[in-house]
Design an enzyme around this catalytic site. Structure first.
Site, short mmCIF file in Angstrom:
data_model
loop_
_atom_site.label_atom_id
_atom_site.label_comp_id
_atom_site.label_asym_id
_atom_site.label_seq_id
_atom_site.Cartn_x
_atom_site.Cartn_y
_atom_site.Cartn_z
NE ARG A 65 18.99 -12.72 3.65
CZ ARG A 65 18.16 -13.72 3.96
NH1 ARG A 65 16.95 -13.45 4.44
NH2 ARG A 65 18.53 -14.96 3.80
CG HIS A 88 21.25 -18.76 2.70
ND1 HIS A 88 20.48 -19.63 1.97
CD2 HIS A 88 20.37 -17.94 3.35
CE1 HIS A 88 19.20 -19.37 2.15
NE2 HIS A 88 19.11 -18.34 2.98
CD GLU A 118 12.50 -17.52 9.70
OE1 GLU A 118 13.36 -16.73 9.24
OE2 GLU A 118 11.82 -18.26 8.98
CG HIS A 172 20.86 -21.05 6.34
ND1 HIS A 172 20.62 -22.03 7.29
CD2 HIS A 172 19.71 -20.33 6.25
CE1 HIS A 172 19.38 -21.90 7.73
NE2 HIS A 172 18.81 -20.89 7.12
CB SER A 186 15.89 -12.32 1.21
OG SER A 186 15.23 -13.52 1.55
NE ARG A 240 19.19 -16.93 8.42
CZ ARG A 240 18.51 -16.86 7.29
NH1 ARG A 240 19.04 -16.27 6.22
NH2 ARG A 240 17.30 -17.38 7.21
N GLY A 245 11.62 -20.36 4.76
CA GLY A 245 11.17 -19.79 6.03
C GLY A 245 9.93 -18.93 5.92
#
Length: 505
Positions: free
Chosen positions: A365, A330, A111, A225, A370, A269, A45
Site C-alpha cells: 500500500r 500495520h 510521504e 510499518h 487507506s 514501506r 499521517g
C-alpha cells in the site's frame, strides 16, 4: 425501504452508513467495541489526494501502481485517485478541519513513494481522529442506528445469499435479517506479536466471510510499518516524520537505508521495513534509530503533537535525541475480494475498507491511501445498495485452498500469544518455505482442535486462527517475492530489489 446492516465503525463503515441513510435506507451499524475504538482514529499521517495545481490524478495513480509492485488493479486505482478529491471535499463539508498554512491554504505533507506533497492532515498528526469524530456526528444526525459492544458471530447465508447476521452481545445470540450486509471490520493486525493495530482488530469480518464461503485473496500481503517505537508497547511514529526530514540511522550513526534504495527513508514501506530488519539482525536484534533532531522542537511539537506527547510520556525527548524504532504489522492489503462497487462473491454481501481487497493496493500500500480507499469505496458500495445492485460480483479472483499440513509439525498448545509469535516468526516480514509449511501445519491443527466458540474472546481466537491459516497458505503458495511478501529462499529477491533501486536512480 432498504434495510442494511453495516459491521464496523471506522471511516469505511461510517461513510457507508452515512451515504445509505442519506439515500433513504434503514441502516443499523454494529461495532464490536466502542464506536471510535478501531484503527481509523489512530491514523496519523493523513489522507492522500491530488488537490493541488502542481499535482495530478495521473501522478497519484502512477505512485500507487509503483508501490503496489505490479499487482494493483489499474481500474481500481483509477477509481481511487479520480474520485478521491471529491470524497476529501465531502469530509471537509462534514467539518473535518484539515490543517492550513500561514497563508490559509491547505497544508500538505510528503510521504514515502509519493512524487508530490499531497497528504492532507488534521490536528497535526490526528487526521484519523478528526475524520472519525466528524463521521460519527454526521451518521447519527442522518439517523443511523448504532449498536456498540456487539460481535459479528456469523453471516446468515440462505440459498447462496447473505440474508443477515448472527450477533453476540452480553452473552446472548441474536439473528438480524437485512437486504444487504456490509463488512467494514478492518484488518487483522492482532495476528502478529508486534502491531500498530488496537486490540479489537482481530480479522472478524474476514473470518466470517471465509466461513460463509466468500472469496478471500491476497492475504499473503501484510504491510509492516517501518517506524514503530521499540520501547514499551508499540506506538506508530508516522511516516510523515520522515517526510519532514527525519533520518533512519544505525547504532553507528549511518543512514543505512541508502544502501538498499536511493530514496532512503522515503523508499516504499516494504523496502524500508526490510532494510531495518536486516540492519537489526546485524546489530544483534537491537533497534535502529529515528533521528528527528534537525527538524527542531517547535516544528515537531506543532506538526506532530500526538507523537510528541506519547514520547514525552515515555521519557523520550525526540527533539534532543534519536528514538529507537523497529517494524510492526500495520495493514492488510488482501481481504474479501470485491468489485469496484464493494460487491463480493456472495449475493447480499459487500465489503469496504481494510477488510476488502479492492485491488488498489496490490502487493504494497502507498502511504495515506487507506483513509482515501475507505471513503471512496464506501460511497460506491452505498450507491450500489441504494440501486438494488447487490448480486454477487462476477469473475472475482480466488485464492488457493489451504495447504495440506505436514505431519512433521511439533504439537503446540494454542494461545493467542503462541499464534502471534508463530505468525511473527514464520509469516512475518521475512519468510521461507520451511517456516511457512510449519506455520500451516500448526495452524491447521489448532483450527481442528478449537471448540465451537461461545464468548467474544473465543470467537476472536477462532477467527484469528482461520485468517492466519489462509494467510500462511497463500504465502506458501506464492514461491516468489513481490512487494510486502518477501521470501528469503527466493535467492534472487534481494538482488532484484537492489537492481530495481539502482534503476530508479
Amino acid at each position: 425501504m432498504t434495510g442494511v446492516i453495516v459491521v464496523g465503525s471506522g471511516v469505511a463503515g461510517l461513510a457507508t452508513a452515512l451515504h445509505l441513510a442519506r439515500g433513504g435506507a434503514d441502516v443499523q451499524l454494529v461495532t464490536k467495541a466502542g464506536m471510535a475504538d478501531g484503527s481509523t482514529r489512530h491514523a496519523q499521517g493523513g489522507i492522500a489526494a491530488a488537490l493541488f495545481p502542481d499535482d495530478s490524478v495521473e501522478s497519484h495513480a502512477a505512485d500507487t501502481l509503483a508501490a503496489g509492485a505490479g499487482l494493483c488493479d489499474p481500474a481500481a486505482v483509477d477509481v481511487l485517485v479520480s474520485e478521491g478529491p471529491a470524497r476529501v471535499r465531502e469530509l471537509m463539508d462534514l467539518g473535518v478541519a484539515f490543517d492550513r498554512d500561514a497563508s490559509g491554504a491547505l497544508a500538505r505533507g510528503l510521504e514515502a513513494a509519493h512524487a508530490h506533497p499531497r497528504i492532507l492532515h488534521a490536528g497535526g498528526d490526528a487526521t484519523g481522529l478528526a475524520i472519525e469524530i466528524a463521521l460519527i456526528a454526521a451518521a447519527l444526525e442522518a439517523g443511523v442506528r448504532l449498536r456498540e459492544r456487539t460481535l459479528l458471530a456469523e453471516l446468515l447465508v440462505e440459498d447462496g445469499r447473505v440474508a443477515g447476521v448472527e450477533l453476540l452481545a452480553d452473552g446472548r445470540r441474536e439473528v438480524l435479517r437485512a437486504d444487504a450486509v456490509v463488512l467494514a471490520t478492518g484488518g487483522a493486525g492482532r495476528l502478529w506479536a508486534r502491531t500498530t493495530n488496537p486490540d479489537v482488530v482481530t480479522g472478524d469480518g474476514i473470518a466470517a466471510a471465509l466461513r460463509a464461503g466468500a472469496a478471500v485473496v491476497d492475504l499473503e500481503f501484510a504491510q509492516f510499518h517501518p517506524t514503530v517505537l521499540a520501547e514499551g508497547a508499540p506506538f506508530l511514529v508516522s511516516e510523515a516524520v520522515r517526510g519532514e526530514g527525519a533520518d533512519l540511522i544505525d547504532l553507528d550513526g549511518r543512514r543505512f537505508v541508502l544502501d538498499d534504495h536511493p530514496d532512503g527513508e522515503l523508499a516504499p514501506r516494504d523496502v524500508v521495513a526490510r532494510s531495518i530488519a536486516r540492519r537489526m539482525a546485524e546489530q544483534g536484534g537491537r533497534p535502529v534509530l529515528l533521528d528527528a533532531t534537525r527538524i527542531g522542537r517547535r516544528r515537531l511539537e506543532a506538526r506532530f503533537p500526538t507523537i510528541a506527547r506519547a514520547l514525552a510520556g515515555r521519557g523520550l525527548d525526540w527533539a534532543a535525541h534519536p528514538i529507537p524504532v523497529a517494524p510492526a504489522a500495520h495493514y492488510l492489503m488482501g481481504g474479501i475480494a470485491t468489485d469496484l462497487d464493494g460487491r463480493t462473491s456472495l449475493a447480499g454481501l459487500l465489503a469496504v475498507g481494510e477488510c476488502a481487497r479492492t485491488g488498489v493496493h496490490g502487493a504494497n500500500r502507498l502511504a495515506s491511501n487507506s483513509l482515501l480507499e475507505g471513503a471512496v469505496f464506501a460511497a460506491r458500495a452505498a450507491a450500489a445498495i441504494l440501486a438494488g445492485e447487490v448480486d454477487a460480483a462476477p469473475a472475482l479472483p480466488s485464492a488457493p485452498g489451504p495447504e495440506s499440513p505436514s505431519a512433521l509439525a511439533a504439537v503446540q498448545t494454542f494461545s493467542r500469544a503462541a499464534l502471534q509469535r508463530l505468525m511473527w516468526d514464520h509469516v512475518g516480514l521475512l519468510r521461507d518455505g520451511a517456516g511457512l509449511a510449519h506455520a500451516v501445519a500448526v495452524l491447521a491443527a489448532w483450527q481442528d482442535a478449537l471448540p465451537r466458540p461461545q464468548t467474544v474472546a473465543a470467537h476472536e481466537d477462532a477467527g484469528l486462527v482461520r485468517v492466519a491459516l489462509a494467510a500462511a497458505s497463500a504465502a506458501l503458495a506464492r514461491p516468489g517475492s513481490v512487494g510486502s511478501h518477501f521470501r528469503t529462499d527466493d535467492a534472487s529477491a534481494h538482488a532484484r530489489e537492489l537492481v530495481s533501486a539502482g534503476a530508479a536512480c
